[in-house]
Design an enzyme around this catalytic site. Structure first.
Site, PDB file in Angstrom:
ATOM      1  N   GLY A   6       0.838  -1.209   0.000  1.00 55.07           N
ATOM      2  CA  GLY A   6       0.000   0.000   0.000  1.00 55.07           C
ATOM      3  C   GLY A   6       0.867   1.252   0.000  1.00 55.07           C
ATOM      4  N   VAL A  34      16.939   8.767  -0.856  1.00 52.04           N
ATOM      5  CA  VAL A  34      17.814   7.648  -1.237  1.00 52.04           C
ATOM      6  C   VAL A  34      18.717   8.081  -2.396  1.00 52.04           C
ATOM      7  CG1 VAL A  34      17.814   5.353  -2.344  1.00 52.04           C
ATOM      8  CG2 VAL A  34      16.322   5.791  -0.378  1.00 52.04           C
ATOM      9  N   VAL A  35      18.119   8.710  -3.391  1.00 54.43           N
ATOM     10  CA  VAL A  35      18.887   9.104  -4.583  1.00 54.43           C
ATOM     11  C   VAL A  35      19.947  10.153  -4.217  1.00 54.43           C
ATOM     12  CG1 VAL A  35      18.722  10.237  -6.850  1.00 54.43           C
ATOM     13  CG2 VAL A  35      17.023   8.511  -6.173  1.00 54.43           C
ATOM     14  N   ARG A  54       1.096  -5.169  -5.697  1.00 48.82           N
ATOM     15  CA  ARG A  54       1.156  -6.387  -4.880  1.00 48.82           C
ATOM     16  C   ARG A  54       1.400  -7.506  -5.891  1.00 48.82           C
ATOM     17  NH1 ARG A  54      -0.804  -4.485   0.127  1.00 48.82           N
ATOM     18  NH2 ARG A  54      -2.269  -2.778  -0.147  1.00 48.82           N
ATOM     19  N   ASP A 113       4.990  -4.508   6.291  1.00 53.38           N
ATOM     20  CA  ASP A 113       5.535  -5.790   6.763  1.00 53.38           C
ATOM     21  C   ASP A 113       5.590  -6.850   5.666  1.00 53.38           C
ATOM     22  OD1 ASP A 113       2.771  -6.027   6.773  1.00 53.38           O
ATOM     23  OD2 ASP A 113       2.734  -7.357   8.503  1.00 53.38           O
ATOM     24  N   THR A 115       4.178   2.857   5.533  1.00 52.35           N
ATOM     25  CA  THR A 115       2.794   2.383   5.624  1.00 52.35           C
ATOM     26  C   THR A 115       2.037   3.319   6.565  1.00 52.35           C
ATOM     27  OG1 THR A 115       1.353   0.614   6.447  1.00 52.35           O
ATOM     28  CG2 THR A 115       3.551   0.672   7.363  1.00 52.35           C
ATOM     29  N   ASP A 154      -0.414   2.591   8.409  1.00 50.51           N
ATOM     30  CA  ASP A 154      -1.030   1.875   9.540  1.00 50.51           C
ATOM     31  C   ASP A 154      -0.237   1.951  10.847  1.00 50.51           C
ATOM     32  OD1 ASP A 154      -3.038   1.127   7.868  1.00 50.51           O
ATOM     33  OD2 ASP A 154      -2.251  -0.885   7.488  1.00 50.51           O
ATOM     34  N   ASP A 200       1.871  -0.174  11.832  1.00 51.34           N
ATOM     35  CA  ASP A 200       1.696  -1.512  12.411  1.00 51.34           C
ATOM     36  C   ASP A 200       2.996  -2.300  12.514  1.00 51.34           C
ATOM     37  OD1 ASP A 200       2.028  -1.772   9.699  1.00 51.34           O
ATOM     38  OD2 ASP A 200       0.388  -3.206   9.408  1.00 51.34           O
ATOM     39  N   ARG A 246      -6.454  -2.747  10.034  1.00 43.40           N
ATOM     40  CA  ARG A 246      -7.114  -4.059  10.159  1.00 43.40           C
ATOM     41  C   ARG A 246      -6.746  -4.752  11.466  1.00 43.40           C
ATOM     42  NH1 ARG A 246      -6.435  -4.600   4.354  1.00 43.40           N
ATOM     43  NH2 ARG A 246      -4.308  -5.229   4.761  1.00 43.40           N
ATOM     44  N   ALA A 263     -12.522  12.578  20.172  1.00 43.76           N
ATOM     45  CA  ALA A 263     -13.652  11.631  20.040  1.00 43.76           C
ATOM     46  C   ALA A 263     -14.194  11.224  21.405  1.00 43.76           C
ATOM     47  CB  ALA A 263     -13.179  10.395  19.280  1.00 43.76           C
ATOM     48  N   ARG A 266     -24.575  17.511  22.623  1.00 43.45           N
ATOM     49  CA  ARG A 266     -25.570  17.258  21.570  1.00 43.45           C
ATOM     50  C   ARG A 266     -25.120  16.229  20.531  1.00 43.45           C
ATOM     51  NH1 ARG A 266     -26.545  23.248  21.350  1.00 43.45           N
ATOM     52  NH2 ARG A 266     -24.882  23.213  19.818  1.00 43.45           N
TER      53      ARG A 266
HETATM   54  P1  ATP Z   1       0.657  -2.464   3.575  1.00 37.41           P
HETATM   55  O1  ATP Z   1       0.269  -3.576   4.520  1.00 37.41           O
HETATM   56  O2  ATP Z   1       0.956  -1.194   4.260  1.00 37.41           O
HETATM   57  O3  ATP Z   1      -0.292  -2.325   2.450  1.00 37.41           O
HETATM   58  P2  ATP Z   1       2.720  -4.298   2.784  1.00 37.41           P
HETATM   59  O4  ATP Z   1       4.129  -4.115   2.342  1.00 37.41           O
HETATM   60  O5  ATP Z   1       2.527  -5.070   4.050  1.00 37.41           O
HETATM   61  O6  ATP Z   1       2.066  -2.868   2.876  1.00 37.41           O
HETATM   62  P3  ATP Z   1       1.665  -6.534   1.240  1.00 37.41           P
HETATM   63  O7  ATP Z   1       0.647  -6.542   0.173  1.00 37.41           O
HETATM   64  O8  ATP Z   1       1.445  -7.366   2.449  1.00 37.41           O
HETATM   65  O9  ATP Z   1       1.893  -4.998   1.612  1.00 37.41           O
HETATM   66  O10 ATP Z   1       3.069  -6.979   0.604  1.00 37.41           O
HETATM   67  C1  ATP Z   1       3.572  -6.400  -0.578  1.00 37.41           C
HETATM   68  C2  ATP Z   1       4.178  -7.451  -1.458  1.00 37.41           C
HETATM   69  O11 ATP Z   1       5.305  -8.054  -0.800  1.00 37.41           O
HETATM   70  C3  ATP Z   1       3.269  -8.622  -1.799  1.00 37.41           C
HETATM   71  O12 ATP Z   1       2.415  -8.346  -2.882  1.00 37.41           O
HETATM   72  C4  ATP Z   1       4.274  -9.720  -2.153  1.00 37.41           C
HETATM   73  O13 ATP Z   1       4.732  -9.593  -3.491  1.00 37.41           O
HETATM   74  C5  ATP Z   1       5.433  -9.411  -1.212  1.00 37.41           C
HETATM   75  N1  ATP Z   1       5.359 -10.307  -0.046  1.00 37.41           N
HETATM   76  C6  ATP Z   1       4.507 -10.225   1.005  1.00 37.41           C
HETATM   77  N2  ATP Z   1       4.713 -11.214   1.886  1.00 37.41           N
HETATM   78  C7  ATP Z   1       5.715 -11.969   1.381  1.00 37.41           C
HETATM   79  C8  ATP Z   1       6.402 -13.149   1.811  1.00 37.41           C
HETATM   80  N3  ATP Z   1       6.086 -13.775   2.959  1.00 37.41           N
HETATM   81  N4  ATP Z   1       7.387 -13.644   1.017  1.00 37.41           N
HETATM   82  C9  ATP Z   1       7.714 -13.019  -0.127  1.00 37.41           C
HETATM   83  N5  ATP Z   1       7.113 -11.916  -0.591  1.00 37.41           N
HETATM   84  C10 ATP Z   1       6.129 -11.390   0.141  1.00 37.41           C
END
Ligand code: ATP
Length: 317
Positions: free
Chosen positions: A11, A23-24, A72, A103, A125, A127, A129, A171, A186, A214
């Site tokens: 995300g 980074v660049v 993804r 993660d 991210t 979240d 999280d 989530r 809130a 109210r």
């Molecule tokens: P967010 O949760 O904030 O949306 P995220 O990085 O957790 O971000 P995910 O969709 O869970 O998003 O992971 C992104 C991509 O990382 C996945 O589409 C997949 O290609 C790769 N990925 C996730 N988990 C694994 C894993 N256990 N092993 C290898 N690749 C993974």
């Protein structure tokens, strides 16, 4: 190490562009070349590389989303997919990879590091999280977006004397609901980490009315069973209240990053590149007590996220 690449995955979150920029610019400072990978791990497998120089990241610090785009990828979860990605990196003679994501993306980075690729992760991210860091990139901006929505909705809920239930992202992690709920004043904050009974919510409304309130704002994390709509139904079953729900959705992911996120991105980006420059790999960067630090990727991911119960209790007074 003189050639690295950077990708954004999962995300998107405000501040990813500011991190790419950092980074660049940091890599140029160390005389390292940078390639940008489009569409995260999918682009890594499909060989979607492009060189990035300072001029390519000029005027992006204020932009939401990611100029490299994100994706993804199910194929990358397979051993064949990851082997393709490793071959791509070898073909371009890339010696290090910076992954900006959550993660899931870090689990992907971990798999690549197990295949011998030098990786460093920047937590991007909304979240908040990830267990090992106090803050992730985009969280502050997302909180500000929610506060902006709360400020507006407060006007109408006060005019109509309503109970407003606002659902925000999260989530498994209630940090967005907690921080935005406290900062937005809130009357109730509902998060997956702390169960709360419908009776208690109804009591908040009844007692509040007794002393002249109210309208009522309840901020609910999407991971709470039933979400905003479920909470609304349960409240209505216990009394004749005028209740409305709002689901903020993807608005929370967009927008120009806040000052906090721009500075965080700049510090994270520099730290990540410095690690690669110094040959320290398979690390993820984070922030604690306003200090940037790094930790082994496996160790960082295995920690348990601690919910800020103190803030929750203070915010519920
Ligand atoms: P967010 O949760 O904030 O949306 P995220 O990085 O957790 O971000 P995910 O969709 O869970 O998003 O992971 C992104 C991509 O990382 C996945 O589409 C997949 O290609 C790769 N990925 C996730 N988990 C694994 C894993 N256990 N092993 C290898 N690749 C993974």
């Amino acid at each position: 190490m003189n050639k690295i690449c950077v990708l954004t995955s999962g995300g998107d979150s405000p501040g990813m562009n500011a991190a790419i920029r950092a980074v660049v610019r940091s890599a140029e400072y160390y005389n390292m070349q940078v390639m940008g990978v489009e569409r995260g791990y999918q682009g890594l497998m499909e060989n979607k590389f492009r060189p990035l120089k300072s001029i390519d990241v000029a005027n992006i610090i204020h932009l939401g989303g990611t100029i490299l785009r994100s994706a993804r990828s199910d194929e990358f979860r397979t051993a064949d997919g990851r082997e393709k990605a490793v071959q791509s990196l070898k073909r371009h003679k890339i010696q290090g990879l910076v992954v900006i994501g959550g993660d899931g993306s870090f689990n992907g980075a971990k798999s690549l590091s197990e295949m011998g690729i030098a990786t460093v992760g920047i937590p991007g991210t909304i979240d908040n999280d990830l267990p090992y860091t106090e803050y992730t990139l985009g969280f502050d901006t997302a909180c500000n977006t929610i506060i902006d929505a709360i400020n507006k909705v407060r006007d109408t809920m006060e005019s109509h004397e309503r109970v407003m239930i606002l659902e925000v992202m999260g989530r498994h992690c209630g940090d967005l609901a907690l921080h935005a709920g406290v900062a937005g004043g809130a009357q109730a904050i509902l998060v997956p980490e702390v169960p709360i009974s419908t009776k208690k919510l109804v009591d908040i409304i009844i007692k509040g009315r007794d002393f002249g309130r109210r309208s009522f704002l309840m901020v609910v994390a999407e991971g709470v069973s039933g979400g905003a709509e479920g909470v609304k139904q349960e409240i209505k079953e216990l009394g004749d209240f005028s209740v409305r729900t709002i689901i903020l959705g993807h608005i929370q992911r967009g927008g120009s990053p806040s000052t906090v996120d721009r500075i965080l991105a700049t510090r994270f980006g520099y730290h990540a590149v410095s690690l690669l420059k110094n040959g320290q790999t398979n690390r993820i960067v984070g922030i604690k007590r306003n200090k940037i630090f790094d930790i082994d990727i496996v160790e960082g991911l295995s920690q348990k996220k601690i919910f800020d119960t103190e803030l929750y209790e203070i915010g519920s007074l």
